[in-house]
Design a protein around this motif. Structure first.
Motif, PDB file in Angstrom:
ATOM      1  N   ASP A  72       0.837  -1.214   0.000  1.00  0.00           N
ATOM      2  CA  ASP A  72       0.000   0.000   0.000  1.00  0.00           C
ATOM      3  C   ASP A  72       0.866   1.255   0.000  1.00  0.00           C
ATOM      4  N   TRP A  73       1.894   1.268   0.852  1.00  0.00           N
ATOM      5  CA  TRP A  73       2.761   2.455   0.938  1.00  0.00           C
ATOM      6  C   TRP A  73       3.373   2.768  -0.425  1.00  0.00           C
ATOM      7  N   MET A  74       3.888   1.720  -1.065  1.00  0.00           N
ATOM      8  CA  MET A  74       4.575   1.973  -2.345  1.00  0.00           C
ATOM      9  C   MET A  74       3.569   2.318  -3.441  1.00  0.00           C
ATOM     10  N   ALA A  75       2.398   1.690  -3.389  1.00  0.00           N
ATOM     11  CA  ALA A  75       1.369   2.010  -4.396  1.00  0.00           C
ATOM     12  C   ALA A  75       0.933   3.469  -4.273  1.00  0.00           C
ATOM     13  N   ALA A  76       1.019   4.000  -3.049  1.00  0.00           N
ATOM     14  CA  ALA A  76       0.628   5.408  -2.842  1.00  0.00           C
ATOM     15  C   ALA A  76       1.771   6.366  -3.174  1.00  0.00           C
ATOM     16  N   GLY A  77       2.964   5.829  -3.450  1.00  0.00           N
ATOM     17  CA  GLY A  77       4.050   6.713  -3.898  1.00  0.00           C
ATOM     18  C   GLY A  77       5.325   6.700  -3.070  1.00  0.00           C
ATOM     19  N   LEU A  78       5.366   5.919  -1.990  1.00  0.00           N
ATOM     20  CA  LEU A  78       6.649   5.841  -1.260  1.00  0.00           C
ATOM     21  C   LEU A  78       7.639   5.098  -2.150  1.00  0.00           C
ATOM     22  N   ASP A  79       8.850   5.661  -2.252  1.00  0.00           N
ATOM     23  CA  ASP A  79       9.820   5.132  -3.198  1.00  0.00           C
ATOM     24  C   ASP A  79      11.030   4.589  -2.427  1.00  0.00           C
ATOM     25  N   PRO A  80      11.305   3.285  -2.550  1.00  0.00           N
ATOM     26  CA  PRO A  80      12.413   2.708  -1.770  1.00  0.00           C
ATOM     27  C   PRO A  80      13.770   3.310  -2.121  1.00  0.00           C
ATOM     28  N   LYS A  81      13.856   4.009  -3.249  1.00  0.00           N
ATOM     29  CA  LYS A  81      15.140   4.669  -3.572  1.00  0.00           C
ATOM     30  C   LYS A  81      15.286   5.977  -2.784  1.00  0.00           C
ATOM     31  N   LYS A  82      14.178   6.466  -2.264  1.00  0.00           N
ATOM     32  CA  LYS A  82      14.231   7.764  -1.573  1.00  0.00           C
ATOM     33  C   LYS A  82      14.080   7.653  -0.064  1.00  0.00           C
ATOM     34  N   CYS A  83      13.554   6.526   0.418  1.00  0.00           N
ATOM     35  CA  CYS A  83      13.326   6.416   1.865  1.00  0.00           C
ATOM     36  C   CYS A  83      13.630   5.004   2.338  1.00  0.00           C
ATOM     37  N   THR A  84      13.669   4.851   3.652  1.00  0.00           N
ATOM     38  CA  THR A  84      13.975   3.548   4.256  1.00  0.00           C
ATOM     39  C   THR A  84      12.709   2.971   4.866  1.00  0.00           C
ATOM     40  N   MET A  85      12.272   1.832   4.341  1.00  0.00           N
ATOM     41  CA  MET A  85      11.101   1.155   4.917  1.00  0.00           C
ATOM     42  C   MET A  85      11.611  -0.081   5.656  1.00  0.00           C
ATOM     43  N   PHE A  86      11.223  -0.233   6.920  1.00  0.00           N
ATOM     44  CA  PHE A  86      11.792  -1.347   7.696  1.00  0.00           C
ATOM     45  C   PHE A  86      10.783  -1.873   8.710  1.00  0.00           C
ATOM     46  N   ILE A  87      11.146  -3.033   9.288  1.00  0.00           N
ATOM     47  CA  ILE A  87      10.258  -3.670  10.279  1.00  0.00           C
ATOM     48  C   ILE A  87      10.854  -3.474  11.676  1.00  0.00           C
ATOM     49  N   GLN A  88      10.045  -2.932  12.559  1.00  0.00           N
ATOM     50  CA  GLN A  88      10.489  -2.592  13.922  1.00  0.00           C
ATOM     51  C   GLN A  88      11.201  -3.763  14.616  1.00  0.00           C
ATOM     52  N   ASP A 213      -9.866  -1.483  -1.641  1.00  0.00           N
ATOM     53  CA  ASP A 213     -11.156  -2.159  -1.804  1.00  0.00           C
ATOM     54  C   ASP A 213     -11.612  -2.148  -3.263  1.00  0.00           C
ATOM     55  N   SER A 214     -12.454  -3.111  -3.619  1.00  0.00           N
ATOM     56  CA  SER A 214     -12.987  -3.167  -4.984  1.00  0.00           C
ATOM     57  C   SER A 214     -13.950  -1.989  -5.190  1.00  0.00           C
ATOM     58  N   PRO A 215     -14.152  -1.559  -6.449  1.00  0.00           N
ATOM     59  CA  PRO A 215     -15.113  -0.484  -6.694  1.00  0.00           C
ATOM     60  C   PRO A 215     -16.471  -0.762  -6.058  1.00  0.00           C
ATOM     61  N   VAL A 285     -13.889   6.023  -6.743  1.00  0.00           N
ATOM     62  CA  VAL A 285     -13.410   4.853  -7.500  1.00  0.00           C
ATOM     63  C   VAL A 285     -12.424   5.317  -8.572  1.00  0.00           C
ATOM     64  N   GLU A 286     -12.746   6.407  -9.221  1.00  0.00           N
ATOM     65  CA  GLU A 286     -11.858   6.926 -10.266  1.00  0.00           C
ATOM     66  C   GLU A 286     -10.531   7.426  -9.660  1.00  0.00           C
ATOM     67  N   TRP A 287     -10.634   8.133  -8.540  1.00  0.00           N
ATOM     68  CA  TRP A 287      -9.441   8.675  -7.898  1.00  0.00           C
ATOM     69  C   TRP A 287      -8.503   7.560  -7.447  1.00  0.00           C
ATOM     70  N   LEU A 288      -9.103   6.441  -7.022  1.00  0.00           N
ATOM     71  CA  LEU A 288      -8.289   5.336  -6.508  1.00  0.00           C
ATOM     72  C   LEU A 288      -7.739   4.411  -7.596  1.00  0.00           C
ATOM     73  N   GLU A 289      -8.197   4.598  -8.818  1.00  0.00           N
ATOM     74  CA  GLU A 289      -7.825   3.674  -9.907  1.00  0.00           C
ATOM     75  C   GLU A 289      -6.305   3.521 -10.076  1.00  0.00           C
ATOM     76  N   PRO A 290      -5.533   4.630 -10.164  1.00  0.00           N
ATOM     77  CA  PRO A 290      -4.078   4.476 -10.334  1.00  0.00           C
ATOM     78  C   PRO A 290      -3.442   3.740  -9.152  1.00  0.00           C
ATOM     79  N   PHE A 291      -3.959   4.002  -7.945  1.00  0.00           N
ATOM     80  CA  PHE A 291      -3.449   3.303  -6.753  1.00  0.00           C
ATOM     81  C   PHE A 291      -3.690   1.797  -6.904  1.00  0.00           C
TER      82      PHE A 291
END
Ligand code: ATP
Ligand code: MG
Length: 340
Positions: A72-88, A213-215, A285-291
């Motif tokens: 979800d994070w990456m689909a919304a635009g978080l980019d692993p080349k720009k930030c650090t995503m990790f597990i606590q 979620d589905s449309p 539904v339209e706004w979420l389509e690219p996500f």
């Protein structure tokens, strides 16, 4: 990972609990800011899996929820080349700092925390409340301080917790000498999104609109949204500024010309709530389509997602270990006998 100029950038830390797929509130209150800030800040984003156990020690869901959330994070635009995503839980230094901070945290600060107070009030027999739940804000303080974060981009509900972090930070610095900068909250313009029932949108309240979620599911959820409480009958004049559906139109309706039209029709009482919701559902539904599309592609490649986390865990560990070395020196623990 953050680029080589990261050392000069101010740092942010923020996380989410892997307790289900993310919703519009998580996006508007936190994730949207994470995406915006990742160019400007040295950004660390944490899957708060230990925190997920505080009110439910059953860990069976955590692996699946972790992957889903990072997708979800990456689909919304978080980019692993720009930030650090990790597990606590892969950076055990959080637990060590948590222990030290807990010694410097008066019980009263934790007992006054609004989340704890509410749970304490509702749990007469003290059966459902764990020691971990009381200490939650101290672990949160450790999560933030161990990266010497300057800013914490969160939703409004987290501000009282961050206040405890700031108090713990001041206390620690006073006791042992300045180690940590005092972190500040960074809020979006939409720090508190309401759910279908007008309470704070939350995974645990079941009033949330899940971004993936589905449309069909989104349509159904939008139709259950409570509208203007001061408009009991269809033809009564409405109050768009008090209506959650109108707030959502302002956020998600790409047809900007429609906003003043909807507002006017609602105020005049000749634009029905049902039609308003139908139009919102279509817009959402339209706004979420690219996500949704990006999410599907990422979900098809779990090895990539695991690799992002593997790299992120390494980078986070490096950063946390450096700070823990300094903390051990300041507290004069760990220097008597060298470890092999
Ligand atoms: P839970 O019900 O399990 O606590 P949640 O929906 O509150 O889940 P969290 O994982 O606790 O989600 O929060 C993740 C981030 O999203 C935090 O920064 C939090 O402040 C933010 N957030 C959560 N709900 C909202 C909301 N309704 N509006 C704005 N921000 C929110
Ligand atoms: Mg929450």
């Amino acid at each position: 990972m953050a680029d080589t100029k990261a050392g000069k950038k101010k740092r942010i830390l923020s996380g989410m609990r892997p307790t289900g797929r993310i919703h519009l509130g998580n996006y508007e209150g936190a994730l949207k800011n994470w995406v915006k800030l990742q160019d400007e800040f040295d950004s660390f984003h944490m899957v708060a899996d230990w925190h997920a156990l505080t009110n439910n020690p059953d860990a069976a869901h955590i692996h699946a929820d972790t992957l889903d959330m990072v997708i979800d994070w990456m689909a919304a635009g978080l980019d692993p080349k720009k930030c650090t995503m990790f597990i606590q839980s892969h950076v055990r230094e959080h637990a060590e700092l948590h222990l030290l901070l807990s010694m410097a945290t008066p019980l009263g600060w934790l007992e006054r925390c609004p989340t704890f107070k509410e749970l304490y009030r509702d749990d007469d027999e003290r059966k459902g409340l764990s020691y971990g739940m009381l200490g939650y804000p101290v672990l949160q303080a450790a999560d933030i301080l161990i990266y010497k974060a300057h800013f914490v981009p969160v939703g409004e509900d987290q501000v009282p917790h961050l206040e405890i972090t700031r108090e713990v930070c001041r206390r620690f610095n006073k006791l042992y000498g300045k180690v940590f900068p005092e972190p500040q909250a960074k809020l979006t313009e939409t720090p508190r999104i309401l759910g279908a029932d007008r309470r704070k949108m939350s995974k645990s309240l079941g009033n949330h609109i899940v971004m993936s979620d589905s449309p069909d599911a989104i349509r159904k959820k939008v139709l259950t949204m409570i509208t203007d409480p001061k408009r009991p009958r269809k033809n009564d004049p409405g109050h768009p500024d008090e209506c959650n559906v109108f707030t959502f139109h302002q956020l998600y309706n790409k047809n900007r010309d429609r906003i003043p039209e909807i507002e006017k029709g609602c105020r005049a009482g000749d634009w029905a709530c049902y039609d308003c919701k139908q139009e919102l559902a279509t817009a959402l539904v339209e706004w979420l389509e690219p996500f949704r599309e990006k999410r599907e592609a990422l979900a098809a490649d779990p090895d990539f997602v695991k690799d992002v986390l593997r790299q992120g865990n390494l980078a986070a560990r490096r950063a946390a270990q450096a700070v823990m070395t300094e903390v051990r020196e300041k507290t004069t623990l760990g220097s008597l006998i060298a470890d092999d």
